[in-house]
Each structure stands twice: as C-alpha cells, then as structure tokens.
Scaffold this motif. Sequence first.
Motif, PDB file in Angstrom:
ATOM      1  N   ASP A 501       0.826  -1.384  -0.007  1.00  0.00           N
ATOM      2  CA  ASP A 501       0.017   0.195  -0.052  1.00  0.00           C
ATOM      3  C   ASP A 501       0.879   1.271  -0.015  1.00  0.00           C
ATOM      4  OD1 ASP A 501      -2.250  -1.504   0.086  1.00  0.00           O
ATOM      5  OD2 ASP A 501      -2.727  -1.428   2.077  1.00  0.00           O
ATOM      6  N   SER A 502       2.024   1.290   0.775  1.00  0.00           N
ATOM      7  CA  SER A 502       2.737   2.426   1.003  1.00  0.00           C
ATOM      8  C   SER A 502       3.615   2.472  -0.464  1.00  0.00           C
ATOM      9  CB  SER A 502       3.933   2.303   1.903  1.00  0.00           C
ATOM     10  OG  SER A 502       3.082   2.222   3.216  1.00  0.00           O
ATOM     11  N   TYR A 503       3.916   1.428  -1.106  1.00  0.00           N
ATOM     12  CA  TYR A 503       4.779   1.444  -2.319  1.00  0.00           C
ATOM     13  C   TYR A 503       3.553   2.049  -3.526  1.00  0.00           C
ATOM     14  CZ  TYR A 503       6.631  -0.268  -6.601  1.00  0.00           C
ATOM     15  OH  TYR A 503       7.106  -0.375  -8.138  1.00  0.00           O
ATOM     16  N   SER A 504       2.476   1.550  -3.566  1.00  0.00           N
ATOM     17  CA  SER A 504       1.434   2.046  -4.798  1.00  0.00           C
ATOM     18  C   SER A 504       1.124   3.521  -4.624  1.00  0.00           C
ATOM     19  CB  SER A 504       0.118   1.193  -4.535  1.00  0.00           C
ATOM     20  OG  SER A 504      -0.363   1.232  -3.275  1.00  0.00           O
ATOM     21  N   VAL A 505       1.428   4.141  -3.484  1.00  0.00           N
ATOM     22  CA  VAL A 505       1.041   5.623  -3.510  1.00  0.00           C
ATOM     23  C   VAL A 505       2.467   6.429  -3.447  1.00  0.00           C
ATOM     24  CG1 VAL A 505      -1.026   5.522  -2.504  1.00  0.00           C
ATOM     25  CG2 VAL A 505       0.716   5.509  -0.853  1.00  0.00           C
ATOM     26  N   VAL A 560       8.152  -8.463  -6.556  1.00  0.00           N
ATOM     27  CA  VAL A 560       8.129  -6.913  -7.186  1.00  0.00           C
ATOM     28  C   VAL A 560       8.910  -6.114  -6.500  1.00  0.00           C
ATOM     29  CG1 VAL A 560       6.762  -5.057  -7.841  1.00  0.00           C
ATOM     30  CG2 VAL A 560       5.999  -7.289  -8.468  1.00  0.00           C
ATOM     31  N   LEU A 561       9.031  -6.091  -5.018  1.00  0.00           N
ATOM     32  CA  LEU A 561       9.466  -5.191  -4.371  1.00  0.00           C
ATOM     33  C   LEU A 561      10.934  -5.505  -4.207  1.00  0.00           C
ATOM     34  CD1 LEU A 561       6.814  -4.689  -1.401  1.00  0.00           C
ATOM     35  CD2 LEU A 561       7.153  -3.186  -3.173  1.00  0.00           C
ATOM     36  N   LEU A 562      11.256  -6.414  -4.190  1.00  0.00           N
ATOM     37  CA  LEU A 562      12.650  -7.078  -4.140  1.00  0.00           C
ATOM     38  C   LEU A 562      13.389  -6.668  -5.324  1.00  0.00           C
ATOM     39  CD1 LEU A 562      12.812 -10.535  -2.632  1.00  0.00           C
ATOM     40  CD2 LEU A 562      13.390  -8.403  -1.266  1.00  0.00           C
ATOM     41  N   GLU A 563      12.564  -6.593  -6.495  1.00  0.00           N
ATOM     42  CA  GLU A 563      13.427  -6.341  -7.745  1.00  0.00           C
ATOM     43  C   GLU A 563      13.405  -4.512  -7.700  1.00  0.00           C
ATOM     44  OE1 GLU A 563      10.709  -7.607 -10.936  1.00  0.00           O
ATOM     45  OE2 GLU A 563      11.591  -9.558 -11.079  1.00  0.00           O
ATOM     46  N   GLU A 564      12.624  -3.955  -7.311  1.00  0.00           N
ATOM     47  CA  GLU A 564      12.583  -2.629  -6.929  1.00  0.00           C
ATOM     48  C   GLU A 564      13.824  -2.276  -6.179  1.00  0.00           C
ATOM     49  OE1 GLU A 564      10.985  -0.215  -8.665  1.00  0.00           O
ATOM     50  OE2 GLU A 564      10.255  -1.741  -9.834  1.00  0.00           O
ATOM     51  N   GLU A 573      19.132  -8.251  -6.666  1.00  0.00           N
ATOM     52  CA  GLU A 573      18.708  -9.090  -7.717  1.00  0.00           C
ATOM     53  C   GLU A 573      18.993 -10.362  -7.554  1.00  0.00           C
ATOM     54  OE1 GLU A 573      21.320  -6.904  -7.946  1.00  0.00           O
ATOM     55  OE2 GLU A 573      20.844  -5.197  -9.316  1.00  0.00           O
ATOM     56  N   ARG A 574      20.186 -11.007  -6.771  1.00  0.00           N
ATOM     57  CA  ARG A 574      20.460 -12.159  -6.779  1.00  0.00           C
ATOM     58  C   ARG A 574      19.124 -12.927  -5.462  1.00  0.00           C
ATOM     59  NH1 ARG A 574      26.119 -15.004  -4.755  1.00  0.00           N
ATOM     60  NH2 ARG A 574      25.190 -17.206  -4.729  1.00  0.00           N
ATOM     61  N   LEU A 575      18.940 -11.689  -4.717  1.00  0.00           N
ATOM     62  CA  LEU A 575      18.093 -12.153  -3.519  1.00  0.00           C
ATOM     63  C   LEU A 575      16.687 -12.317  -4.303  1.00  0.00           C
ATOM     64  CD1 LEU A 575      17.902 -12.824  -0.465  1.00  0.00           C
ATOM     65  CD2 LEU A 575      17.341 -10.217  -0.383  1.00  0.00           C
ATOM     66  N   ALA A 576      16.257 -11.406  -4.833  1.00  0.00           N
ATOM     67  CA  ALA A 576      14.910 -11.880  -5.677  1.00  0.00           C
ATOM     68  C   ALA A 576      14.859 -13.100  -6.510  1.00  0.00           C
ATOM     69  CB  ALA A 576      14.820 -10.230  -6.588  1.00  0.00           C
ATOM     70  N   GLU A 577      15.857 -13.096  -7.252  1.00  0.00           N
ATOM     71  CA  GLU A 577      15.914 -14.416  -7.855  1.00  0.00           C
ATOM     72  C   GLU A 577      15.861 -15.789  -7.211  1.00  0.00           C
ATOM     73  OE1 GLU A 577      15.681 -16.475 -11.311  1.00  0.00           O
ATOM     74  OE2 GLU A 577      16.126 -14.476 -11.154  1.00  0.00           O
ATOM     75  N   TYR A 629       1.370  -5.557 -12.540  1.00  0.00           N
ATOM     76  CA  TYR A 629       2.967  -5.197 -12.669  1.00  0.00           C
ATOM     77  C   TYR A 629       3.581  -6.035 -13.626  1.00  0.00           C
ATOM     78  CZ  TYR A 629       8.117  -5.222 -11.425  1.00  0.00           C
ATOM     79  OH  TYR A 629       9.382  -5.283 -11.531  1.00  0.00           O
ATOM     80  N   SER A 630       4.290  -5.542 -14.510  1.00  0.00           N
ATOM     81  CA  SER A 630       4.899  -6.138 -15.664  1.00  0.00           C
ATOM     82  C   SER A 630       6.591  -6.133 -15.256  1.00  0.00           C
ATOM     83  CB  SER A 630       4.789  -5.771 -16.891  1.00  0.00           C
ATOM     84  OG  SER A 630       3.571  -5.917 -17.345  1.00  0.00           O
ATOM     85  N   PRO A 631       7.273  -7.184 -15.584  1.00  0.00           N
ATOM     86  CA  PRO A 631       8.777  -7.109 -15.167  1.00  0.00           C
ATOM     87  C   PRO A 631       9.244  -5.986 -15.785  1.00  0.00           C
ATOM     88  CG  PRO A 631       8.245  -9.432 -15.801  1.00  0.00           C
ATOM     89  CD  PRO A 631       6.910  -8.581 -16.132  1.00  0.00           C
ATOM     90  N   GLY A 632       9.947  -5.041 -15.044  1.00  0.00           N
ATOM     91  CA  GLY A 632      10.858  -3.950 -15.519  1.00  0.00           C
ATOM     92  C   GLY A 632       9.818  -2.550 -15.392  1.00  0.00           C
ATOM     93  N   SER A 633       8.428  -2.771 -15.036  1.00  0.00           N
ATOM     94  CA  SER A 633       7.735  -1.748 -14.918  1.00  0.00           C
ATOM     95  C   SER A 633       7.370  -1.373 -13.495  1.00  0.00           C
ATOM     96  CB  SER A 633       6.394  -1.914 -15.675  1.00  0.00           C
ATOM     97  OG  SER A 633       5.738  -3.144 -15.125  1.00  0.00           O
TER      98      SER A 633
END
Length: 638
Positions: A501-505, A560-564, A573-577, A629-633
């Motif tokens: 919710d915090s991220y989306s706003v 998504v948040l780990l990628e951000e 990136e490795r942790l998200a993977e 959410y699409s990867p990279g967006s």
Amino acid sequence: MSSSDKEFRDQLGKFRLENNYASWPPQPQESEVSNPRSKRVSTACDFCRKRKKKCDFRYPNCTACTRAGVRCTIPPPGPQVASASVPRDQLENLQKRVRWLEEVVKRKSGLSVAELPTGTPVEGEGDPDWWYRLPAMVATGGNTSAASVPSPAGSGSSVTAGPSEASTGVGTELPNVGEIFRDQLEHRRPSVARPSSAPRVMRLASLEEAERLAGQYFESMGYQYPFISRPEFIRQLRHIYSGGVPSPEIHNLYHIVIAISLLIGSADPEQAADFYNASQETLPLALQNEDLPAVRALLGLALYTMFATAGPSIWHVLGATMRLATSIGLHKRRSYSSVAEEEMAKRAFWSLYNLDRLIASTLGRPLGIADEDISVGLLRELNDDATEMPGASGMTIPLQVIRLRRIFSRIYQYLYSSLPRLSSQEAATALSQFRREVDDWRMNAPVYPSALLYSTSYYDYLYYTTFLLMYRPSPRNPTPDITSIISCGDSSIQVIRSYWDSYSVGKLKWIWLTLSQLYFAGITILWCLEQNARALRESQPAPWHPEEQTMRRGIQAVIVLLEEFGKRRPGMERLAETFRHQSTTIFSQMAYQQQLDQQSQRSHQPLPPPPPPTCSRTTASLHVFGCTYSPGSTCSGS
C-alpha cells in the motif's frame, strides 16, 4: 544596603594592595600588629589629591567630586599596574564578580577556591580527602554536596535526588558511590564550551525548499523518533538561510536532517551524500561533551545509516548512543529546570529505546538496556506550542509506539533467550497473554488527526510485525503449534500488504530494515505452506487455509518489491531471484500434491514424478493486490 557592601565601603580608604596583590584579603604586617598607632595610608581620590584637600571617601563619589561634577577616581594600586585611574566602584564590582565566580566553580566542580591563594593548583579532586566523608554521608542519609550529580540534560547544573530518591540512612539505602566517583572511575572528559560557529554551511536553492524538506522529515521520521524539536529546528533553519552561521551541534543536525530527507524523497543520492559529508565536519565538536546535543548527533547519524548505502554500522552507533545516554542518566527519573528540558531529554531516550528494540530484534542481538533498569517516565502529549492534548498531539504516535515496544521487549526477552525450552502448555499460555496485551494496545491506540493515514497504517504494521515476533519459531518455542502457524501466515500477508500500500502511493522508504522485514514475511509464508505440505504428506489436515489468491499476490508483491530494491541496492537482484525460485518450487509442490490427491481418489495408479519448477518470471504480468505489474515496470494501480 547589605552589611557586606557597607563593610567594603567603610574599608575602601583603609586598605593597601601590596606588590604581591594576588593574595587577598591582605594580612596585617607584624609591625602593624605590634604598633596600633602606625601611620594609616591614605587613598584619597585623584581630584582631592590634586587640590590637596581632605577626601571624605564617600561612595561612589566623594563630596568634592560630587560638587565639581567630576567622576571620583582613585590612583592605581602600584607602579606595575596601568597608570590610568579606575572608578571607585569598579573595585567593588570586581570583588563581587570574583565571589560569584568562586561560587560557580564550587557549584560546578565541588572545589572550594575562596580560601586558596591565587595560582594554587586545583586539578583533580581539589580536596584529596573529600571521599573520606562517605561514612558521614551514609549516617546522614547521603544529603551532602558530594552526592550531587551532573544534570542529565547536559546543561551543566547539578541535580540532587528528591525526597523519593534520597537515601534515608543506614540500613535502608546506601549512596550511589558509582555516581559520586563517576568522573574519576570513567576518566570523563571535562565539558568545554563548543565554538560559537561552524564552517562550510551548505544551503539549498531557497528557504522554501529547505522548509519543505524539513517538513518531509518531521512528518515521517519525526513522528517515530521525535528527538529534535521542530519549532527550534525551523527557527535555526531560518537563521541559517538569513546568512547566519550555526554552532557546531546545530550545523551537524541541520545537515544530517536535510540528508535524511533527501533520501526519504528518493532524491539525488549525491546531493544527500554532500549534506552528510558536511555534517561529519562538525561531528567531533558535537560529540566533544557528554550531553544531550551529543546524543542527538548520534541519533541523527543512526537514522541516516538506515537509509544510506554507506556509513557506519547502525548497531555500533546505537551501542555508543546507549552508553552515552545511560552515562548521563537519561534512563532515570530526574529533576529538570523546566518542562521543556525534561521532555526533550525523554524524547531523546525513548527514540533511542525504539531504535534499539527494532535493530536488536532485526539482527537477532541482545537489547541495549533492560526494561527493569528504566525509571524515566513516558512522554507527555505536548504540541509544538506546549499545550497538552492527549490523543491529539504530535507525541500521540511515538507514545503509542513506546507502549507497544515495551510489550515487544518482554516478548523478545521471554522467547529469544538461552533459558530452557517451554513446554507446549507454557508456550500456549504465554502467547495467549501476550496476544491479549497486543490486541488491547491496538484497540486503544488513538490516532493523530493530522497524520490519520500515517498513524493507522503504521500501527497496523507494528501490530502484525509483533505477531511475527511472537509466533515464529524461537529458541524457547522451536516447534510452534497450529495457532502459531496460522498467525504467522496471516500476519505475513498483512505486513506485505501494508508495504505494498505504501509502495503503490509512492511512500515506501527504501531502507534495509524494509528489505529485512519484507523478505522475512515472504519467507514465513513459504514456511507456512511447507507446514501444510508436511501435514498432507503425513496424512494430516493442513493447518493453514489462506485465501489462495491473496496469498499468491503476497508472494508476487515480495518479488516485485525485491526487484525494485535491486535498482537501489547492489546485490538484491540475486536475493529476488532466489526467492522467486523458492516460491515457484513451493507452488509446484502444492500443485503436484493437489493432483496426487485428486487422482488417488479416482484410482490407485502410480503417478509420474513432479515436474521441475518453472520460474514465474516468464509470466507476462503479475496481479498484486489490485495492481498489474510487468517485469521492468512500476505499479499501474493504486
């Protein structure tokens, strides 16, 4: 007219300063004692001496000078002094000031210098035998000047224990010898006045921009850690932008607050680093004394390290801050000269307390101070104009956070210690009691109207992270029951949802604590799903029955948040993977288990081995809590 002033005026024309004028008052010479009729030395004023008239020594002007309308002056005490005459009243003013300074020295350091000749060494304790008075202190209840201790606020004044804290005599309470000897035992540095100004002040484009960034700080971190007075900070900010040069402690706070605010707003990290580097130029001066400004400087440094990718270890900074705070007595109930001074000392200590609990539990390390050692009262709900408004003040949020952190501390100390493991019944009873306390806190926690959304969402986040601390496997409760598994899973989803919710706003703070809590919540969901799979393999009913779509969205939100995070912090990136692979494996096992259950009901034919997991990254888009959410967006919903 005081008797001492009259006595001084009466003797003004009778004394004579010898060449060795350092010893005062002058001692009568042997000849004067033996011959009381010795000639008296006259100190007639300059005007009477020139006219060769008798002076009546009236103070501050003699009669002749008054009639002539001239200032009454007397000759200098000796040829080694400047030849200019001095006003008659200047000697009395100087003597008064000497007496006042002697009292200041005695009150500040306990040294009695009034009877010491000028030039006498006074380093050390002054009276080397003063500590022999300790037995007398014990017998009289400790009410002596030696028992006074420096003010914890760093104001330099001394504070003596009140009636409830004072010793009452032998057999009841002994004086705190550690505090009496504290300067000698700790080799404490003496307090020295800081310079009146500091160099290299960095300024933003305008005062309006600086006030906007300061407001951004106080409306986020200021609600959680209110150790800086907002009105005082804004006043100093305007002084700086009007061309003023701040003192070192103000210089340090100004630059570190702007640096933190720039990081909160995801601004140019290089600009934030410039302000941080400027703050470091005056950090040694801000820390030169053991006082409240030094505590504030360390707290500001700790907050900066939570946001920045570089800087000192927050664990080490908080350790030093806690040592300093307890050394000057911020954790104790004390007397202060004003309500404002007392409240700012409390705010500094409780801000440190909250940070200590948060970092210790996140890193799995011991608490910096035990709750049993804290006697200072909680914050008063005072507004910036010093009006007290319970439930509707800027201090409402931090006060409620402190109350929860105290419950949090007892949970952490009870479950995460080296004591023997709890039996199932003991663990269930303790968790039930803690659950009631946390539920009562959430039901009774008022919101601050000016920060309604902030306070409610922050309360919810704290509420569910406390449940994660309670119900996850711990050293004293390593095998949680079904209730704990359910609570862990549900709380993890709520923690992730609050972050989303915090991220989306656009209000998510990209700090490593966020990463830690978010990743832990995601891992906990996978652990709960593994408990379900284990139960099914053992022909037991699954303990956790989440709404599947909500649970999957929670997992996707973590990805998504780990990628951000990976865009801001190297290595994420490795942790998200890794997390994506773990979640895909769990979901594949769940799908295979469901297929196994369905086919086992129709036939008893053997099933093929489960298919290898496929990475969910190939999905064209992820639907997370109402967002696509699409990867990279970035998130396209609200």
